[in-house]
Design a protein around this motif. Structure first.
Motif, PDB file in Angstrom:
ATOM      1  N   TYR A 235       0.841  -1.262  -0.217  1.00 40.98           N
ATOM      2  CA  TYR A 235      -0.231  -0.015   0.039  1.00 40.98           C
ATOM      3  C   TYR A 235       0.915   1.463   0.017  1.00 40.98           C
ATOM      4  CZ  TYR A 235      -3.503   3.286   1.848  1.00 40.98           C
ATOM      5  OH  TYR A 235      -4.486   4.336   1.862  1.00 40.98           O
ATOM      6  N   TYR A 236       1.758   1.341   0.984  1.00 37.48           N
ATOM      7  CA  TYR A 236       2.702   2.490   1.142  1.00 37.48           C
ATOM      8  C   TYR A 236       3.459   2.719   0.101  1.00 37.48           C
ATOM      9  CZ  TYR A 236       5.436   5.910   3.712  1.00 37.48           C
ATOM     10  OH  TYR A 236       6.006   7.177   4.020  1.00 37.48           O
ATOM     11  N   GLY A 239       1.366   1.707  -3.804  1.00 33.36           N
ATOM     12  CA  GLY A 239      -0.072   2.228  -4.163  1.00 33.36           C
ATOM     13  C   GLY A 239      -0.987   1.007  -4.150  1.00 33.36           C
ATOM     14  N   VAL A 240      -0.910  -0.136  -3.691  1.00 32.60           N
ATOM     15  CA  VAL A 240      -1.775  -1.251  -4.015  1.00 32.60           C
ATOM     16  C   VAL A 240      -3.020  -1.014  -3.031  1.00 32.60           C
ATOM     17  CG1 VAL A 240      -2.369  -3.516  -3.591  1.00 32.60           C
ATOM     18  CG2 VAL A 240      -0.110  -2.617  -4.616  1.00 32.60           C
ATOM     19  N   LYS A 241      -4.121  -0.652  -3.436  1.00 33.21           N
ATOM     20  CA  LYS A 241      -5.298  -0.257  -2.866  1.00 33.21           C
ATOM     21  C   LYS A 241      -6.403  -1.519  -2.615  1.00 33.21           C
ATOM     22  CE  LYS A 241      -4.198   3.952  -2.057  1.00 33.21           C
ATOM     23  NZ  LYS A 241      -3.440   4.708  -3.087  1.00 33.21           N
ATOM     24  N   LYS A 242      -5.914  -2.577  -3.384  1.00 29.81           N
ATOM     25  CA  LYS A 242      -7.150  -3.522  -3.378  1.00 29.81           C
ATOM     26  C   LYS A 242      -7.649  -4.324  -2.107  1.00 29.81           C
ATOM     27  CE  LYS A 242      -5.134  -7.478  -5.497  1.00 29.81           C
ATOM     28  NZ  LYS A 242      -5.257  -8.540  -6.414  1.00 29.81           N
ATOM     29  N   TYR A 243      -6.535  -4.289  -1.106  1.00 28.46           N
ATOM     30  CA  TYR A 243      -6.790  -4.977   0.023  1.00 28.46           C
ATOM     31  C   TYR A 243      -7.288  -4.369   1.192  1.00 28.46           C
ATOM     32  CZ  TYR A 243      -3.657  -8.223  -2.440  1.00 28.46           C
ATOM     33  OH  TYR A 243      -2.935  -8.864  -3.504  1.00 28.46           O
ATOM     34  N   ARG A 244      -8.037  -5.045   2.289  1.00 25.93           N
ATOM     35  CA  ARG A 244      -8.874  -4.158   3.285  1.00 25.93           C
ATOM     36  C   ARG A 244      -8.005  -4.135   4.335  1.00 25.93           C
ATOM     37  NH1 ARG A 244     -15.142  -5.551   3.481  1.00 25.93           N
ATOM     38  NH2 ARG A 244     -14.845  -3.386   4.844  1.00 25.93           N
ATOM     39  N   GLU A 246      -7.680  -2.264   7.002  1.00 31.69           N
ATOM     40  CA  GLU A 246      -8.453  -2.005   8.204  1.00 31.69           C
ATOM     41  C   GLU A 246      -9.140  -3.578   8.848  1.00 31.69           C
ATOM     42  OE1 GLU A 246      -9.738  -1.554   5.309  1.00 31.69           O
ATOM     43  OE2 GLU A 246     -11.700  -1.933   5.120  1.00 31.69           O
ATOM     44  N   THR A 300      -5.880   3.188   9.485  1.00 27.51           N
ATOM     45  CA  THR A 300      -5.589   2.595   8.362  1.00 27.51           C
ATOM     46  C   THR A 300      -5.643   1.115   8.445  1.00 27.51           C
ATOM     47  OG1 THR A 300      -3.938   4.354   7.676  1.00 27.51           O
ATOM     48  CG2 THR A 300      -4.135   2.326   6.166  1.00 27.51           C
TER      49      THR A 300
END
Ligand code: HCA
Ligand code: CU
Length: 361
Positions: A235-236, A239-244, A246, A300
């Motif tokens: 993610y950091y 920029g991979v945004k597809k996993y949850r 939280e 996050t």
């Protein structure tokens, strides 16, 4: 993409044995995070493990379900019985393994691998092949195995740093060379030297498209890459945004509860202190803007930020906690700060409020 192996590699942790219900609960929680693959177990180990894999595989999760297998028809039969869609076949092909464990030569071992792959393929399984201990296997042997895998149209190959011995730069070079064979590459990095995540990231840089991890980093010996660390890095840094993300903290807690194994307090992302601030200088900055001392906000990852109180506290620490109890009196804040700084004990927010109230009466 990410493969979670908590239910296979993770179950190889001393003290860990999942019931079929445990397997299902963990599998569902992994699916909620959104991992792409779940390595669900090694069915040849026990009938109950086979049942658990079958239960999970029949649950209709989004993740692909993979079961682990030696290069043996009898193991493959059990994977078929468990009704997993993918099989992970592994066999060590280093000279040391061939000579001292399997007492065969390379061509003998490759015949066995070929037979297993063809057998699995004939039965409709998708195949990942791992030359175990890849990072310490002679390149000549690996080349032969990779050529075979390409010929047989294996769906993936995995590069396993089975003993955690690889240097990240060497690992990068190895993955790069394997990627050139044109087969999608998976990496499996052990943490014996604390380099698992670094190696996994080097694997991604070199072109690997699937990375193994486990919840709480569990596995044989020092375990493998931690799922929350891997997803945080993806993610950091990528920029991979597809996993949850939280959902990662509750997942970690679930696996701790089921395995009875806690992570260390200073463990990244899911450790007790991973989003706790103590020094007064830090706290005075963090109450204004958490990003001064958090690379990503606690929320996050489904975490709460906490402010710890002991003699390292500053005025802002006391002010922060008392304000949550509706106390804003500056004289009380000063007096409490003096008391906190004169002590070696920690103070909970409730203790601070209690003392403040006593001072007000
Ligand atoms: C094992 C070893 C393994 C296999 C990895 C794989 C490793 O416990 O069987 O099959 O991809 O680290 O090499 O976990
Ligand atoms: Cu392993």
């Amino acid at each position: 993409m990410v493969l979670d192996s908590t239910l296979r590699e993770g179950e190889q942790t001393p003290g860990v044995n999942f019931s079929p219900e445990d397997r299902l609960r963990i599998g569902i929680a992994l699916d909620e995070v959104g991992v792409d693959f779940i390595e669900a177990g090694h069915p040849a180990v026990s009938g109950e493990i086979l049942e658990g894999i079958r239960l999970l595989a029949s649950h209709g999760l989004n993740a692909n379900i993979l079961a682990h297998s030696r290069a043996l028809r009898s193991d493959i039969d059990l994977v078929l019985k468990a009704e997993a869609e993918w099989i992970g076949i592994f066999m060590c092909l280093s000279q040391r393994c061939l000579e001292r464990r399997f007492r065969t030569d390379l061509s003998g071992a490759l015949t066995r691998v070929e037979d297993a792959i063809l057998y699995a393929k004939d039965h409709g399984l998708k195949i990942r092949f791992t030359p175990e201990d890849t990072t310490r296997t002679e390149w000549k042997n690996l080349t032969a195995a990779l050529n075979l895998a390409r010929e047989l149209k294996v769906d993936r190959v995995s590069i396993a740093d089975t003993t955690g011995a690889a240097h990240p730069l060497e690992f990068y070079d190895l993955v790069k060379r394997v990627v050139e064979f044109g087969i999608p590459v998976n990496v499996h990095c052990h943490n014996d030297l604390g380099l698992a995540l670094a190696n996994a990231i080097m694997g991604i840089e070199a072109g690997a498209t699937l990375v193994d991890a486990t919840v709480n980093g569990i596995g044989e010996r020092a375990g493998i890459v931690d799922l929350s660390h891997l997803l945080a890095a993806l993610y950091y840094h990528y920029g991979v945004k597809k996993y949850r993300l939280e959902k990662l903290y509750s997942l970690s807690r679930l696996v701790s509860e089921i395995t009875g194994l806690q992570v260390q307090v200073n463990y990244p992302i899911v450790g007790q202190n991973a989003f706790t601030h103590k020094a007064g200088l830090h706290v005075s900055a963090v109450v204004r803007d958490p990003s001064f001392y958090e690379f990503l906000p606690a929320e996050t990852f489904g975490r709460e930020r906490t402010i710890y109180v002991d003699r390292f506290a500053g005025r802002e620490t006391i002010r922060f906690h008392l304000s949550r109890f509706g106390i804003h009196d500056e004289e009380i804040i000063e007096e409490l700060l003096r008391r906190v700084k004169a002590s070696r004990r920690p103070f909970t927010p409730e203790m601070l409020a209690e003392e403040a109230r006593r001072m007000m009466t």
